[in-house]
Write a protein that holds these residues in place. Structure first.
Motif, PDB file in Angstrom:
ATOM      1  N   SER A 116       0.847  -1.189   0.000  1.00 54.04           N
ATOM      2  CA  SER A 116       0.000   0.000   0.000  1.00 54.04           C
ATOM      3  C   SER A 116       0.882   1.238   0.000  1.00 54.04           C
ATOM      4  O   SER A 116       2.104   1.156   0.181  1.00 54.04           O
ATOM      5  CB  SER A 116      -0.915   0.032   1.234  1.00 54.04           C
ATOM      6  OG  SER A 116      -0.149   0.226   2.409  1.00 54.04           O
ATOM      7  N   TYR A 117       0.268   2.378  -0.182  1.00 53.73           N
ATOM      8  CA  TYR A 117       0.967   3.659  -0.064  1.00 53.73           C
ATOM      9  C   TYR A 117       1.642   3.759   1.296  1.00 53.73           C
ATOM     10  O   TYR A 117       2.794   4.212   1.403  1.00 53.73           O
ATOM     11  CB  TYR A 117      -0.032   4.799  -0.254  1.00 53.73           C
ATOM     12  CG  TYR A 117       0.523   6.170   0.019  1.00 53.73           C
ATOM     13  CD1 TYR A 117       1.187   6.885  -0.973  1.00 53.73           C
ATOM     14  CD2 TYR A 117       0.388   6.756   1.275  1.00 53.73           C
ATOM     15  CE1 TYR A 117       1.707   8.146  -0.726  1.00 53.73           C
ATOM     16  CE2 TYR A 117       0.893   8.019   1.532  1.00 53.73           C
ATOM     17  CZ  TYR A 117       1.551   8.713   0.541  1.00 53.73           C
ATOM     18  OH  TYR A 117       2.067   9.955   0.802  1.00 53.73           O
ATOM     19  N   THR A 131      -5.917  -7.339   6.823  1.00 51.86           N
ATOM     20  CA  THR A 131      -6.157  -6.056   6.169  1.00 51.86           C
ATOM     21  C   THR A 131      -7.510  -5.990   5.488  1.00 51.86           C
ATOM     22  O   THR A 131      -7.994  -4.913   5.181  1.00 51.86           O
ATOM     23  CB  THR A 131      -5.062  -5.777   5.117  1.00 51.86           C
ATOM     24  OG1 THR A 131      -4.913  -6.928   4.281  1.00 51.86           O
ATOM     25  CG2 THR A 131      -3.747  -5.450   5.778  1.00 51.86           C
ATOM     26  N   TYR A 159      -5.272  -0.174   8.401  1.00 46.95           N
ATOM     27  CA  TYR A 159      -4.631  -0.184   7.089  1.00 46.95           C
ATOM     28  C   TYR A 159      -5.582  -0.762   6.037  1.00 46.95           C
ATOM     29  O   TYR A 159      -6.383  -1.651   6.332  1.00 46.95           O
ATOM     30  CB  TYR A 159      -3.355  -1.022   7.144  1.00 46.95           C
ATOM     31  CG  TYR A 159      -2.322  -0.491   8.110  1.00 46.95           C
ATOM     32  CD1 TYR A 159      -1.721   0.748   7.909  1.00 46.95           C
ATOM     33  CD2 TYR A 159      -1.956  -1.235   9.234  1.00 46.95           C
ATOM     34  CE1 TYR A 159      -0.768   1.238   8.797  1.00 46.95           C
ATOM     35  CE2 TYR A 159      -0.995  -0.752  10.123  1.00 46.95           C
ATOM     36  CZ  TYR A 159      -0.414   0.488   9.904  1.00 46.95           C
ATOM     37  OH  TYR A 159       0.521   0.970  10.783  1.00 46.95           O
ATOM     38  N   GLU A 189      -4.576  -2.690  -6.547  1.00 47.28           N
ATOM     39  CA  GLU A 189      -3.451  -1.990  -5.946  1.00 47.28           C
ATOM     40  C   GLU A 189      -3.908  -0.631  -5.444  1.00 47.28           C
ATOM     41  O   GLU A 189      -4.979  -0.142  -5.809  1.00 47.28           O
ATOM     42  CB  GLU A 189      -2.305  -1.829  -6.945  1.00 47.28           C
ATOM     43  CG  GLU A 189      -2.713  -1.127  -8.230  1.00 47.28           C
ATOM     44  CD  GLU A 189      -1.612  -1.145  -9.272  1.00 47.28           C
ATOM     45  OE1 GLU A 189      -0.481  -1.565  -8.950  1.00 47.28           O
ATOM     46  OE2 GLU A 189      -1.885  -0.723 -10.409  1.00 47.28           O
ATOM     47  N   ASP A 190      -3.097  -0.046  -4.597  1.00 47.21           N
ATOM     48  CA  ASP A 190      -3.411   1.240  -3.988  1.00 47.21           C
ATOM     49  C   ASP A 190      -3.173   2.354  -5.013  1.00 47.21           C
ATOM     50  O   ASP A 190      -2.021   2.600  -5.404  1.00 47.21           O
ATOM     51  CB  ASP A 190      -2.514   1.438  -2.764  1.00 47.21           C
ATOM     52  CG  ASP A 190      -2.912   2.640  -1.925  1.00 47.21           C
ATOM     53  OD1 ASP A 190      -3.580   3.540  -2.445  1.00 47.21           O
ATOM     54  OD2 ASP A 190      -2.540   2.668  -0.735  1.00 47.21           O
ATOM     55  N   GLN A 229      -0.384   5.242  -4.702  1.00 42.28           N
ATOM     56  CA  GLN A 229       1.046   5.045  -4.954  1.00 42.28           C
ATOM     57  C   GLN A 229       1.512   5.760  -6.213  1.00 42.28           C
ATOM     58  O   GLN A 229       2.705   5.995  -6.391  1.00 42.28           O
ATOM     59  CB  GLN A 229       1.368   3.553  -5.069  1.00 42.28           C
ATOM     60  CG  GLN A 229       1.162   2.779  -3.778  1.00 42.28           C
ATOM     61  CD  GLN A 229       1.719   1.366  -3.862  1.00 42.28           C
ATOM     62  OE1 GLN A 229       2.921   1.166  -3.941  1.00 42.28           O
ATOM     63  NE2 GLN A 229       0.827   0.394  -3.838  1.00 42.28           N
ATOM     64  N   ASN A 266     -12.906   1.875  -0.320  1.00 39.35           N
ATOM     65  CA  ASN A 266     -12.100   2.563   0.681  1.00 39.35           C
ATOM     66  C   ASN A 266     -12.309   4.072   0.596  1.00 39.35           C
ATOM     67  O   ASN A 266     -12.497   4.619  -0.495  1.00 39.35           O
ATOM     68  CB  ASN A 266     -10.594   2.313   0.487  1.00 39.35           C
ATOM     69  CG  ASN A 266     -10.262   0.977  -0.107  1.00 39.35           C
ATOM     70  OD1 ASN A 266     -10.205   0.857  -1.319  1.00 39.35           O
ATOM     71  ND2 ASN A 266     -10.025  -0.013   0.719  1.00 39.35           N
TER      72      ASN A 266
END
Length: 271
Positions: free
Chosen positions: A163-164, A200, A208, A214-215, A218, A248
């Motif tokens: 993650s970021y 998570t 988190y 993917e985040d 980033q 999210n």
């Protein structure tokens, strides 16, 4: 479940992960029929004072309640409020459910509200239903199929997935870190063990995030929204994002401390 110490016998690596431990409020759901407008819930009808215009998309279609959290009903974690109601609305007439890939803080397709007090006259269930009546023949891309009551419990969580946040702490992504510190033939096993340990996934306030892909933060350069505000995961109670995805909402530390929810980053993805 394998413990963190079993995964990393080396004390330096153990401590590197242990220091990321934080609290979050894990959210569970139950079918409890129709609840009060101010109850913590996913789906259904929520509390919205009539001094607030009902949220709509750019075409004038009403947004749907995704979830609302009444802090007086939940455990407390800093710096979340200790009282009031935080509500999330999304555009379920849109196949992207209100997500703007180019500008994820653009609240045309979603809205976040915070009401410190809930003593003003609110829209009734019947009044809210009337907003949707005009569009009864249009397709809805529903996320929550029925009103679900939300309960919360405190738990601790480790940062154990890409993650970021991981990049900010370790200076590299999750798999690059493992390849640097773990024997090549053990990387996949260690990654799986850390993922199971970190928990998570699931729905939560704080902690988190989890992503099926993917985040997106980033690749966004400087990011202010470093904190996971709220996460709503697909489950067997009737919550579904696309093909078993997850949603999210992110916020900056400063905005969360100041109860400013006007600059929230919204994302969802699926398999």
């Amino acid at each position: 479940m394998t413990s963190l110490r079993e995964i990393f016998p080396n004390d330096e690596q153990y401590q590197a992960f242990k220091q990321t431990e934080v609290e979050r409020i894990y959210l569970s759901f139950s079918r409890a029929g129709e609840n009060r407008l101010t109850t913590s819930k996913a789906g259904g009808f929520g509390y919205l004072p009539k001094t607030e215009a009902y949220p709509r998309n750019e075409q004038g279609k009403p947004l749907s309640l995704l979830a609302q959290l009444n802090f007086s009903e939940l455990p407390h974690i800093t710096p979340y409020p200790t009282k009031g109601l935080l509500a999330f609305y999304v555009d379920m007439y849109d196949d992207l459910i209100g997500l703007d890939f180019d500008e994820p803080t653009n609240q045309n397709g979603f809205r976040v509200f915070y009401f410190e007090n809930m003593d003003e006259e609110a829209y009734t269930k019947e009044e809210i239903q009337a907003f949707f009546a005009e569009y009864a023949d249009e397709e809805l891309y529903g996320v929550v199929n029925e009103e679900l009551k939300i309960r919360g419990e405190l738990e601790t969580q480790l940062l154990t997935s890409d993650s970021y946040n991981f990049v900010q702490i370790y200076g590299m992504n999750f798999y690059d870190y493992l390849e640097k510190h773990v024997d090549e033939d053990k990387v996949d096993d260690v990654a799986d063990a850390l993922f199971d340990l970190g928990s998570t996934g699931g729905s939560a306030l704080g902690g988190y995030p989890f992503f099926t892909q993917e985040d997106p933060r980033q690749y966004a350069g400087e990011v202010k929204q470093t904190e996971l505000l709220f996460q709503l995961d697909t489950n067997n109670k009737g919550i579904m994002w696309g093909d078993s995805g997850i949603g999210n909402f992110f916020i900056s530390k400063e905005d969360l401390e100041n109860k400013n929810f006007s600059n929230v980053w919204y994302n969802w993805d699926c398999y």
